[in-house]
Design a protein around this motif. Sequence first.
Motif, short mmCIF file in Angstrom:
data_model
loop_
_atom_site.label_atom_id
_atom_site.label_comp_id
_atom_site.label_asym_id
_atom_site.label_seq_id
_atom_site.Cartn_x
_atom_site.Cartn_y
_atom_site.Cartn_z
N LEU A 113 0.78 -1.22 -0.20
CA LEU A 113 -0.51 -0.09 0.25
C LEU A 113 1.01 1.52 0.27
N TRP A 114 0.63 2.54 -1.07
CA TRP A 114 1.37 3.59 -1.19
C TRP A 114 0.81 4.40 -0.73
N PHE A 115 -0.53 4.61 -1.56
CA PHE A 115 -1.38 5.52 -0.75
C PHE A 115 -2.30 5.38 -0.08
N LYS A 116 -3.77 6.14 -0.11
CA LYS A 116 -5.32 5.07 0.85
C LYS A 116 -5.47 6.96 1.24
N THR A 117 -7.33 6.77 1.09
CA THR A 117 -8.02 7.85 1.47
C THR A 117 -7.99 7.81 2.59
N GLU A 118 -7.75 8.99 3.53
CA GLU A 118 -8.01 9.07 5.14
C GLU A 118 -9.90 8.24 5.59
N ALA A 119 -10.48 8.95 4.73
CA ALA A 119 -11.72 8.51 5.24
C ALA A 119 -13.03 8.65 3.52
N PRO A 120 -13.83 7.73 3.23
CA PRO A 120 -14.78 7.86 2.45
C PRO A 120 -15.34 9.21 1.88
N VAL A 121 -15.03 9.01 0.23
CA VAL A 121 -15.29 11.05 0.58
C VAL A 121 -17.35 10.55 0.12
#
Length: 144
Positions: A113-121
């Motif tokens: 995993l490199w990047f991810k959303t902090e919370a769903p949009v």
Amino acid sequence: MRRLSLALCAALTLPLAACQDADKTGETSSAQTVTLQGKAFYLERIALPPGSMLHVKVVDLRNAEATGGAIASDVFNATQVPIPFELEVKLSKIEPNTPYGVSASVRDADDELWFKTEAPVPVELKAPAPLEIRMVRTTGEKVE
């Protein structure tokens, strides 16, 4: 002469009728889904490694943490940002008066995993607008 004219008219209108039926079939299938379009991005100036993939999913915000709550998901090639995506959601999966959101992550070829959303949009599935989803850098989690 009149029979010839009628036969000619029938021969010309039959293919048009077939096309009209084909259009109706296409409308029915597209009416059974809603399409979410957007772009996922991150602000860091980091190039993605070859083979990176963008994972996008639509989640039920009421129980996204407890059960995963994904009603649709797909994976897209991620070469550089912003990464475009187009995700189909079946209308049969959408429950009325339920809040939905879109989350995204970028994983390399080794599934790190490199990047991810902090919370769903949050997203309105009845009339979706194009989305811009910001992701943040992670510490490199692997999925088992």
